[in-house]
Design an enzyme around this catalytic site. Structure first.
Site, PDB file in Angstrom:
ATOM      1  N   GLN A  80      32.535  -8.718  16.321  1.00  0.00           N
ATOM      2  CA  GLN A  80      31.889  -9.785  15.789  1.00  0.00           C
ATOM      3  C   GLN A  80      31.263  -8.730  14.724  1.00  0.00           C
ATOM      4  OE1 GLN A  80      29.943 -13.743  14.484  1.00  0.00           O
ATOM      5  NE2 GLN A  80      31.666 -14.263  15.240  1.00  0.00           N
ATOM      6  N   ARG A 140       0.867  -0.926  -0.050  1.00  0.00           N
ATOM      7  CA  ARG A 140      -0.213  -0.289  -0.547  1.00  0.00           C
ATOM      8  C   ARG A 140       0.629   1.201   0.047  1.00  0.00           C
ATOM      9  NH1 ARG A 140      -5.240  -0.783   1.370  1.00  0.00           N
ATOM     10  NH2 ARG A 140      -5.313   0.877   2.110  1.00  0.00           N
ATOM     11  N   TYR A 141       1.830   1.483   0.756  1.00  0.00           N
ATOM     12  CA  TYR A 141       2.603   2.508   0.459  1.00  0.00           C
ATOM     13  C   TYR A 141       3.698   2.929   0.080  1.00  0.00           C
ATOM     14  CZ  TYR A 141      -0.758   2.084   4.890  1.00  0.00           C
ATOM     15  OH  TYR A 141      -2.187   1.797   5.086  1.00  0.00           O
ATOM     16  N   THR A 198      34.529 -13.960   9.045  1.00  0.00           N
ATOM     17  CA  THR A 198      33.431 -15.042   8.978  1.00  0.00           C
ATOM     18  C   THR A 198      32.140 -14.676   8.142  1.00  0.00           C
ATOM     19  OG1 THR A 198      32.530 -15.230  11.562  1.00  0.00           O
ATOM     20  CG2 THR A 198      33.562 -12.815  10.650  1.00  0.00           C
ATOM     21  N   HIS A 224      22.359 -23.025   8.403  1.00  0.00           N
ATOM     22  CA  HIS A 224      22.843 -21.348   8.280  1.00  0.00           C
ATOM     23  C   HIS A 224      23.272 -21.005   6.900  1.00  0.00           C
ATOM     24  CE1 HIS A 224      26.758 -19.101   8.830  1.00  0.00           C
ATOM     25  NE2 HIS A 224      26.964 -19.438   9.620  1.00  0.00           N
ATOM     26  N   ASP A 225      22.913 -19.655   7.192  1.00  0.00           N
ATOM     27  CA  ASP A 225      22.340 -19.333   5.421  1.00  0.00           C
ATOM     28  C   ASP A 225      23.314 -18.840   4.675  1.00  0.00           C
ATOM     29  OD1 ASP A 225      22.761 -17.422   7.422  1.00  0.00           O
ATOM     30  OD2 ASP A 225      21.503 -15.977   6.668  1.00  0.00           O
ATOM     31  N   ARG A 233      29.657 -10.318  20.738  1.00  0.00           N
ATOM     32  CA  ARG A 233      28.358 -10.644  19.775  1.00  0.00           C
ATOM     33  C   ARG A 233      27.149 -11.604  20.414  1.00  0.00           C
ATOM     34  NH1 ARG A 233      26.128 -12.311  14.048  1.00  0.00           N
ATOM     35  NH2 ARG A 233      25.307 -11.430  15.144  1.00  0.00           N
ATOM     36  N   HIS A 245      -0.278  27.883  21.635  1.00  0.00           N
ATOM     37  CA  HIS A 245      -1.277  27.289  22.695  1.00  0.00           C
ATOM     38  C   HIS A 245      -3.070  26.815  21.342  1.00  0.00           C
ATOM     39  CE1 HIS A 245       1.137  28.012  25.407  1.00  0.00           C
ATOM     40  NE2 HIS A 245       0.797  29.323  25.241  1.00  0.00           N
ATOM     41  N   SER A 253     -16.293  10.039   3.169  1.00  0.00           N
ATOM     42  CA  SER A 253     -16.468   9.276   4.303  1.00  0.00           C
ATOM     43  C   SER A 253     -17.505   8.323   3.874  1.00  0.00           C
ATOM     44  CB  SER A 253     -17.331  10.249   5.098  1.00  0.00           C
ATOM     45  OG  SER A 253     -18.075   9.774   6.403  1.00  0.00           O
TER      46      SER A 253
END
Length: 476
Positions: free
Chosen positions: A234, A13-14, A104, A79-80, A322, A152, A282
């Site tokens: 890490q 949507r955005y 790593t 493990h991606d 980490r 105000h 509306s």
């Protein structure tokens, strides 16, 4: 189309497609491969046994990611990063032994995330410039149009509509300065190793620390950057994520203030946001013109403003070098903060491109209040003509109270000026009162302040920046 599962409205949507692409898996995994290539190239240049053929093969498959293989591997290894190391090696078979050499997981994950954030900031920057350019034009167009000022939310001294627009513009200008500073000094994590000591790379280069330093510099430059975080565990410090989302929150705050002002001005019928011919205000009241776009800015901005607290907690709870309780959280907070702000800026651009001003309503509202504001000027002119200041003050006070009572209790028009003109104590200035009541006499230096601000702050900014105006597609 079947809608039987939750879809993220920030995408449907955005936000625009661009940011959704930047935070997509495809964008991320291609960055991983670019980072692995940059690492291998730099390691070869510094003397490691890596061949041109291995690097050429890696480059051949840089954008051809074998997702099916990677997904199967991840189910096995859980493990991606390693799944994608294996997937890359399955394609670039000659390079398989040297992919991810010395690195790593955070070498690819953190550096890629930082590049994604940087690329997303570039989108934010262009959209901010678009909003600022439109506000600049609006401020110039209406710099001389008097409007009631408010403190105000009560009528106060007059200002001009253009001067009010500079308040919105200045907030964005301050945000833009912070954004520019962040981007000009942007840092990658670099090549730091498992706990940030670069021990694995030191071993690869037989203890030659200078080569390790050159390796990091080379990799970062190959990725298009100059700076790295001076030290890290890490991961790069998660305070940076707080810094980024705080910047996004600042921009959201500026947009929120503008949208709130728009909602009030539309209630006063002085200024309205765009309202399309077929738009329904509306479901029940057909006559309504609700400020739904400004309200949507506020809704999305509120979400963006809430995210830095999340990042503050994440940054403060990282253990030693980490911990992994940041990872799943970051997958949500960083992309969604950008996507929500993207929606905010899209609507902000749309509104500022088509704001509708009603000068006659503005003038009528000024006329309802200006007599009260003009009494001090009338008092001073009468004193100059020889009148008694205390006696005149009491007369004005009495007339003001009576006129205010007529307005508030009986719904009559403000007849304060008629009362003053009919009072012999003010005979010396009776013929000058209409001239005193000209609204432009009560706006101070508002118009000049618009010119000064634009000349000193905004115009130099646009001269220094490459700027491509952006036209958003408002989906709903």
């Amino acid at each position: 189309m079947k809608k039987d599962v939750y879809e993220n409205p920030l995408i449907t949507r955005y936000a625009d497609r661009k940011l959704a692409e930047i935070f997509s898996d495809d964008y991320k995994f291609k960055l991983w491969r670019r980072l692995w290539i940059a690492l291998a190239e730099s390691e070869k240049e510094l003397g490691l046994d890596i061949s041109d053929a291995q690097i050429a093969e890696m480059k051949k498959f840089a954008d051809d990611i074998n997702y099916e293989f990677a997904e199967k591997e991840e189910k096995i290894v859980r493990h991606d990063v390693m799944a994608h190391v294996h997937a890359f090696g399955e394609q670039a078979k000659k390079a398989k032994p040297i992919i991810h050499l010395g690195a790593t997981s955070c070498y690819v994950t953190d550096n890629a995330e930082l590049i994604q954030i940087y690329d997303a900031l570039k989108v934010v920057k262009q959209k901010m410039l678009t909003v600022m350019d439109k506000l600049r034009a609006f401020a110039l167009q209406y710099k001389n149009l008097p409007v009631l000022g408010y403190t105000h939310l009560q009528p106060a001294q007059l200002t001009t509509l253009g001067k009010r627009a500079t308040l919105w513009l200045y907030d964005l200008y301050l945000d833009y300065c912070d954004l520019t500073q962040l981007m000009n000094n942007y840092k990658l994590r670099g090549v730091k190793g498992t706990t940030g000591t670069q021990a694995s790379f030191l071993s690869l280069f037989d203890g030659d620390g200078e080569k390790v330093k050159k390796l990091q510099k080379s990799v970062v430059e190959k990725m298009g950057f100059k700076h790295v975080f001076a030290v890290s565990g890490q991961t790069y410090t998660r305070k940076f994520d707080y810094q980024v989302t705080s910047l996004l929150s600042q921009i959201a705050q500026s947009a929120y203030k503008f949208a709130n002002d728009m909602r009030i001005m539309q209630s006063f019928k002085e200024v309205e946001e765009p309202f399309e011919k077929t738009q329904i205000g509306s479901s029940a009241m057909a006559y309504k013109r609700n400020p739904m776009r400004s309200e949507r800015i506020c809704a999305l901005a509120r979400f963006v403003e809430s995210i830095p607290l999340n990042e503050a907690v994440t940054a403060s709870t990282q253990w030693f070098e980490r911990t992994l309780d940041d990872s799943a959280n970051k997958r949500l907070t960083i992309p969604q903060a950008f996507l929500a702000l993207d929606g905010v800026l899209n609507i902000y651009i749309n509104i500022t491109d088509n704001m509708v001003v009603y000068p006659n309503v503005i003038a009528r509202r000024i006329n309802d209040e200006l007599p009260f504001m003009a009494t001090e000027e009338i008092l001073m002119e009468c004193v100059k003509a020889g009148g008694d200041r205390q006696e005149l003050h009491e007369a004005i006070r009495r007339h003001s109270m009576e006129s205010a009572r007529a307005v508030k209790e009986r719904g009559e028009r403000n007849d304060l000026i008629d009362r003053i003109k009919a009072d012999d104590k003010f005979a010396a200035v009776k013929n000058n009162i209409d001239g005193i009541l000209r609204p432009e006499n009560f706006i101070g230096r508002a118009a000049e302040q618009v010119d000064d601000f634009l000349a000193e702050c905004i115009d130099p900014l646009f001269k220094a920046e490459k700027y491509t105006p952006f036209t958003p597609d408002i989906k709903v």
